[in-house]
Design a protein around this motif. Structure first.
Motif, short mmCIF file in Angstrom:
data_model
loop_
_atom_site.label_atom_id
_atom_site.label_comp_id
_atom_site.label_asym_id
_atom_site.label_seq_id
_atom_site.Cartn_x
_atom_site.Cartn_y
_atom_site.Cartn_z
N GLU A 65 1.04 -1.63 -0.12
CA GLU A 65 -0.51 0.08 -0.15
C GLU A 65 0.77 1.27 0.21
N GLU A 66 1.57 1.23 0.47
CA GLU A 66 2.64 1.96 1.43
C GLU A 66 3.19 2.28 -0.59
N MET A 67 3.71 1.43 -1.10
CA MET A 67 4.63 1.16 -2.38
C MET A 67 3.74 1.83 -3.23
N LEU A 68 2.41 1.44 -3.35
CA LEU A 68 1.59 1.65 -4.55
C LEU A 68 0.98 3.55 -4.10
N ALA A 69 1.08 4.03 -2.93
CA ALA A 69 0.83 5.55 -2.71
C ALA A 69 1.81 6.26 -2.69
N GLY A 70 3.11 5.55 -2.91
CA GLY A 70 4.06 6.88 -3.86
C GLY A 70 4.67 6.75 -5.51
N LEU A 71 3.64 5.32 -5.78
CA LEU A 71 4.12 5.57 -7.29
C LEU A 71 2.52 5.86 -7.72
N LYS A 72 1.93 5.61 -8.12
CA LYS A 72 0.17 5.90 -8.83
C LYS A 72 0.11 6.91 -9.59
N ARG A 73 1.02 8.20 -9.17
CA ARG A 73 0.71 9.21 -9.29
C ARG A 73 1.45 9.72 -11.13
N HIS A 74 2.72 8.74 -10.86
CA HIS A 74 3.38 8.25 -11.69
C HIS A 74 2.98 7.47 -13.22
N PHE A 75 2.18 6.63 -12.81
CA PHE A 75 1.91 5.38 -13.18
C PHE A 75 -0.29 6.15 -13.37
N ALA A 76 -0.50 7.02 -14.10
CA ALA A 76 -2.33 7.59 -13.89
C ALA A 76 -2.69 6.65 -15.19
N PRO A 77 -4.28 6.25 -14.48
CA PRO A 77 -5.07 5.45 -15.53
C PRO A 77 -4.67 6.57 -17.40
N GLY A 78 -4.86 5.77 -18.44
CA GLY A 78 -5.08 6.44 -19.55
C GLY A 78 -3.36 6.96 -19.88
N THR A 79 -2.06 6.59 -19.41
CA THR A 79 -1.28 6.78 -19.50
C THR A 79 -0.26 5.50 -20.41
N TYR A 80 -0.43 4.05 -20.19
CA TYR A 80 -0.33 3.33 -20.83
C TYR A 80 0.43 3.56 -21.78
N ASP A 81 0.89 2.18 -22.27
CA ASP A 81 2.40 2.68 -23.93
C ASP A 81 3.00 1.13 -24.14
N LEU A 82 2.17 -0.27 -24.65
CA LEU A 82 2.60 -0.48 -25.32
C LEU A 82 3.89 -0.99 -25.42
N LEU A 83 5.05 0.36 -25.45
CA LEU A 83 6.56 -0.04 -26.08
C LEU A 83 7.55 0.79 -24.70
N ARG A 84 6.49 2.08 -24.20
CA ARG A 84 7.32 3.18 -23.16
C ARG A 84 7.22 3.36 -22.22
N LYS A 85 5.80 3.02 -21.73
CA LYS A 85 5.31 2.97 -20.50
C LYS A 85 4.41 1.35 -20.43
N ASN A 86 4.70 0.45 -20.11
CA ASN A 86 4.29 -0.32 -19.96
C ASN A 86 4.14 -1.38 -18.52
#
Length: 248
Positions: free
Chosen positions: A115-136
């Protein structure tokens, strides 16, 4: 097409490097700044961290294999998708792969919870920002392992997308092979794993530095002493001034 890709891989894979972690000062909790990137756990390591791995598709001779990965903390899986970071019990994200996950590796014990890890990283991996090659999914696991254990995802699990991204930058080869189905996500344009790892490292170092200064002050000051906070206040202001110059 496979022969062309194999030939291209030999020339493009040479020189690929994973982003280095730069020593910088990152966000600090002061004013509009935030230290949410900083790992906050303490005490003895008590959270088990595992890496779940599944090969994707059919192995093509002479080409690196593609992988789907996720991180498991205390039997709870964390995986990055187009919907953001998804949490589930067991290894649900690997269910669509044959016999997935093919491998689950114990990576170590962490004093930081999932939960602490998720709280620290989730803003960097927001919904709609996935990219098959560059951010997966592998990009997220790389950051999660570093947040939890200061370890990196083995480069062999990311080499194919790094190679294909390199090719795609020059000849749009990936889009041709995918019949136009893959298109770069503009919301991932500014994403960089190295910058995130640098922020985690820097904020953690600043936090440890402040804790050390406070511990030293407690040893020297008598209980109830007044006016002893001035040195720490000045130091934090200096850190905040450095933060203001960091490009985010």
């Amino acid at each position: 097409a496979q022969a062309i890709l194999a030939q291209a891989s030999l020339s493009q894979v040479v020189g690929l490097r994973r982003p280095a972690v730069r020593s910088v000062v990152a966000s600090w909790h002061m004013g509009n700044c935030s230290n949410s990137d900083a790992p906050t756990g303490n005490g003895a390591p008590q959270h088990e961290v595992k890496l779940a791995i599944s090969p994707i598709g059919v192995k093509i001779p002479s080409l690196p294999e593609a992988y789907h990965t996720s991180v498991v903390v205390d039997d709870k899986e964390y995986c990055f998708t187009s919907n953001g970071v998804v949490c589930s019990r067991s290894c649900k994200s690997h269910a669509r792969f044959q016999n997935g996950p093919a491998k689950v590796i114990h990576m170590g014990m962490s004093h930081i919870s999932g939960e602490e890890m998720l709280a620290g990283l989730k803003r960097h991996f927001a919904p709609g920002t996935y990219d098959l090659l560059r951010k997966n999914c592998n990009s997220f696991v790389d950051c999660a392992l570093f947040y939890l254990l200061r370890r990196r995802l083995d480069g062999k699990y990311r080499i194919l997308e790094q190679m294909l991204e390199c090719i795609d930058d020059y000849v749009a080869f990936v889009r041709i092979l995918s019949m136009g189905e893959y298109m770069p996500n503009p919301k991932a344009n500014d994403f960089n794993v190295g910058k995130i790892l640098a922020r985690i490292e820097a904020v953690s170092s600043v936090s440890v530095g402040l804790a050390d200064k406070n511990d030293g002050r407690k040893c020297k000051d008598s209980p109830g002493s007044a006016g002893k906070d001035a040195p720490d206040t000045a130091w934090v202001k200096q850190v905040a001034a450095q933060i203001a110059m960091i490009p985010l």
